[in-house]
Design an enzyme around this catalytic site. Structure first.
Site, PDB file in Angstrom:
ATOM      1  CG  HIS A 209      -0.114   0.183   2.524  1.00  0.00           C
ATOM      2  ND1 HIS A 209       0.667  -0.830   3.068  1.00  0.00           N
ATOM      3  CD2 HIS A 209       0.055   1.259   3.362  1.00  0.00           C
ATOM      4  CE1 HIS A 209       1.256  -0.407   4.162  1.00  0.00           C
ATOM      5  NE2 HIS A 209       0.919   0.864   4.373  1.00  0.00           N
ATOM      6  CG  ASP A 211       1.773   5.113   4.701  1.00  0.00           C
ATOM      7  OD1 ASP A 211       1.232   4.005   4.539  1.00  0.00           O
ATOM      8  OD2 ASP A 211       2.801   5.275   5.389  1.00  0.00           O
ATOM      9  CG  HIS A 265       5.228   1.010   2.555  1.00  0.00           C
ATOM     10  ND1 HIS A 265       4.713   2.145   1.947  1.00  0.00           N
ATOM     11  CD2 HIS A 265       4.707   1.019   3.807  1.00  0.00           C
ATOM     12  CE1 HIS A 265       3.919   2.788   2.792  1.00  0.00           C
ATOM     13  NE2 HIS A 265       3.899   2.115   3.929  1.00  0.00           N
ATOM     14  NE  ARG A 275       9.001  -5.241  11.373  1.00  0.00           N
ATOM     15  CZ  ARG A 275       8.315  -4.191  10.936  1.00  0.00           C
ATOM     16  NH1 ARG A 275       6.990  -4.203  10.983  1.00  0.00           N
ATOM     17  NH2 ARG A 275       8.941  -3.128  10.459  1.00  0.00           N
TER      18      ARG A 275
END
Length: 331
Positions: A209, A211, A265, A275
């Site tokens: 996607h 941002d 990204h 994570r």
């Protein structure tokens, strides 16, 4: 464990409409441009070099790493510790709207709009409006104070970077402050769970996607997984828990007439360890009109308000299962 969302069950249902996912190919790790922000403290040639590097990275990479950014290791460690405690609360608590007393749907997991496994995210998040932080339950006082401390520091950093990038476009210095009041930005606490998926060796922690923001500032832990699409291929970003990753958002690409790059990204899950990351989305008010500031080239994108952009994104996610983005606003 009782804090894990029911990822496996959701994926099994989606598998009926999806082929089996193959293992993702290995990707090369890269070093993003590293910018030492301590040079911004001086009105001399070093400051000019620093601002040039910021603009060059925004144009050539759409991503860069900042060090000496003014957020202490104590603040970074505190928010990392608090978000880990938060995500390790029982799942039944996390899905209660009254648990933190935030806006509806602030807690998210997977992708409720997914129509196939390829649209499913093996992650969970608390998406928190800056305007909601003062309303958090008093029983979470330590979490709230930690978020407030981090948000104050990162918002100042975001404003400084955005002003530098805007000024390079010939935008008046007051524009960013006038259109990005403190309550319009968002903080997103992310947890990417280990993905022991029975039908795939690797799954997405977050789908590819761009941002919806002017820019995003991300604090990562030592576990890798962030990848960006650069020059026709996916490359991995080496983690550095002491540095912060900055990426350009759709609004700056539109305002710069495509000079600054909002890069696709994604996050790949780790098979064995969880994570954590914290993303700060620097956003204007919904009625802010985004238009090209180029004085030499024809506009690439139509002018639009942030509200119009978000409404189009919501329609695309509802109908297609994913965001389309700026291509919807091409002239």
């Amino acid at each position: 464990m009782d804090f894990e969302p029911p990822f496996q069950g959701a994926c099994k249902d989606l598998l009926l409409n999806s082929p089996i996912i193959n293992k993702f190919p290995e990707v090369e790790e890269c070093e993003l441009p590293v910018i030492d922000l301590s040079h911004l403290d001086y009105e001399d040639i070093n400051r000019d070099k620093c601002t040039n590097k910021i603009a060059e990275a925004a144009s050539q990479w759409g991503f860069f790493v900042v060090v000496n950014h003014g957020i202490s290791p104590e603040v970074l460690n505190s928010i990392r510790d608090e978000q880990q405690k938060l995500f390790h609360q029982p799942f039944d608590k996390k899905i209660e709207q009254t648990y933190l007393n935030l806006s509806p749907l602030s807690y998210r997991w997977g992708n409720p709009k997914a129509t196939c496994v390829q649209q499913f995210s093996w992650s969970e998040a608390f998406h928190i409006s800056m305007a909601d932080i003062p309303n958090m339950n008093e029983q979470h006082q330590r979490l709230r104070s930690t978020i407030e401390s981090y948000a104050k520091k990162v918002s100042h950093l975001a404003e400084s970077l955005a002003e530098i990038l805007a000024q390079r476009l010939g935008v008046e210095s007051s524009y960013i402050r006038d259109h990005c009041p403190s309550g319009t930005s968002f903080l997103r606490l992310n947890r990417y769970a280990p993905a022991p998926c029975p039908f795939s060796s690797e799954v997405f922690g977050l789908l590819a996607h761009t941002d919806t923001a002017f820019l995003t500032i991300v604090q990562q832990d030592q576990v890798g997984g962030l990848q960006l699409f650069q020059k026709g291929r996916w490359i991995g970003v080496k983690p550095n828990p002491e540095a912060l990753v900055v990426n350009i958002g759709d609004l700056f690409e539109a305002m710069s007439n495509g000079v600054y790059k909002s890069i696709r990204h994604r996050v790949i899950t780790n098979q064995k360890v969880e994570r954590f990351s914290v993303a700060y989305f620097y956003c204007p008010s919904l009625d802010t009109v985004i238009r090209s500031r180029s004085t030499t080239e024809p506009a690439v994108f139509k002018s639009f308000t942030l509200l119009e952009y978000k409404q189009q994104t919501e329609r695309d996610v509802r109908e297609l299962g994913e965001k389309v983005g700026l291509s919807r606003f091409l002239l």
